[in-house]
Design a protein around this motif. Structure first.
Motif, PDB file in Angstrom:
ATOM      1  N   LYS A   1      13.795   0.844  -0.713  1.00 36.22           N
ATOM      2  CA  LYS A   1      12.919   0.001  -1.598  1.00 36.22           C
ATOM      3  C   LYS A   1      12.338  -1.120  -0.882  1.00 36.22           C
ATOM      4  O   LYS A   1      11.349  -1.528  -1.169  1.00 36.22           O
ATOM      5  CB  LYS A   1      13.775  -0.378  -2.827  1.00 36.22           C
ATOM      6  CG  LYS A   1      14.095   0.684  -3.764  1.00 36.22           C
ATOM      7  CD  LYS A   1      12.990   1.571  -4.663  1.00 36.22           C
ATOM      8  CE  LYS A   1      13.448   2.300  -5.394  1.00 36.22           C
ATOM      9  NZ  LYS A   1      12.506   3.185  -6.051  1.00 36.22           N
ATOM     10  N   LEU A   2      13.198  -1.865  -0.290  1.00 30.61           N
ATOM     11  CA  LEU A   2      12.595  -2.879   0.629  1.00 30.61           C
ATOM     12  C   LEU A   2      11.506  -2.785   1.337  1.00 30.61           C
ATOM     13  O   LEU A   2      10.462  -3.478   1.494  1.00 30.61           O
ATOM     14  CB  LEU A   2      13.783  -3.913   1.293  1.00 30.61           C
ATOM     15  CG  LEU A   2      13.412  -5.158   2.043  1.00 30.61           C
ATOM     16  CD1 LEU A   2      12.687  -6.079   1.049  1.00 30.61           C
ATOM     17  CD2 LEU A   2      14.699  -5.631   2.775  1.00 30.61           C
ATOM     18  N   GLY A   3      11.723  -1.561   2.228  1.00 24.68           N
ATOM     19  CA  GLY A   3      10.900  -1.058   3.212  1.00 24.68           C
ATOM     20  C   GLY A   3       9.675  -0.645   2.540  1.00 24.68           C
ATOM     21  O   GLY A   3       8.383  -0.990   3.040  1.00 24.68           O
ATOM     22  N   ASP A   4       9.557   0.121   1.424  1.00 24.69           N
ATOM     23  CA  ASP A   4       8.502   0.263   0.705  1.00 24.69           C
ATOM     24  C   ASP A   4       7.544  -0.818   0.164  1.00 24.69           C
ATOM     25  O   ASP A   4       6.537  -0.924   0.227  1.00 24.69           O
ATOM     26  CB  ASP A   4       8.746   1.373  -0.400  1.00 24.69           C
ATOM     27  CG  ASP A   4       9.208   2.635   0.102  1.00 24.69           C
ATOM     28  OD1 ASP A   4       8.897   2.777   1.134  1.00 24.69           O
ATOM     29  OD2 ASP A   4       9.865   3.477  -0.688  1.00 24.69           O
ATOM     30  N   TYR A   5       8.473  -1.734  -0.430  1.00 20.87           N
ATOM     31  CA  TYR A   5       7.821  -2.986  -0.935  1.00 20.87           C
ATOM     32  C   TYR A   5       7.051  -3.673   0.200  1.00 20.87           C
ATOM     33  O   TYR A   5       5.737  -4.297  -0.013  1.00 20.87           O
ATOM     34  CB  TYR A   5       8.920  -3.831  -1.501  1.00 20.87           C
ATOM     35  CG  TYR A   5       8.433  -5.262  -1.896  1.00 20.87           C
ATOM     36  CD1 TYR A   5       7.208  -5.483  -3.064  1.00 20.87           C
ATOM     37  CD2 TYR A   5       8.592  -6.148  -1.177  1.00 20.87           C
ATOM     38  CE1 TYR A   5       6.958  -6.673  -3.287  1.00 20.87           C
ATOM     39  CE2 TYR A   5       8.152  -7.544  -1.563  1.00 20.87           C
ATOM     40  CZ  TYR A   5       7.139  -7.594  -2.672  1.00 20.87           C
ATOM     41  OH  TYR A   5       6.710  -8.945  -2.997  1.00 20.87           O
TER      42      TYR A   5
END
Length: 67
Positions: A26-30
């Protein structure tokens, strides 16, 4: 911290990978959406995030009973 504590933290780290993968993804996508980072940077964030979250959870698991 004794050598036994260190070994137990490393043992606990491996199962914690299961709980750490989703937040790191999720952090990478954000970061990819918000700051348009490259794929290499996204992979670095995902791997380092997974390792750091799983290590943090393992440390809390080892020393959580003290407090």
């Amino acid at each position: 911290m004794t050598q036994h504590d260190l070994v137990m933290i490393l043992v606990y780290t491996f199962p914690m990978f299961l709980f750490a993968i989703a937040p790191a993804l999720k952090l990478g996508d954000y970061l990819e959406r918000k700051y348009a980072i490259s794929e290499t940077q996204k992979r670095f964030v995902m791997v380092s995030g997974t390792i750091s979250v799983s290590l943090t959870l393992a440390i809390f698991l080892q020393f959580g009973h003290i407090y």
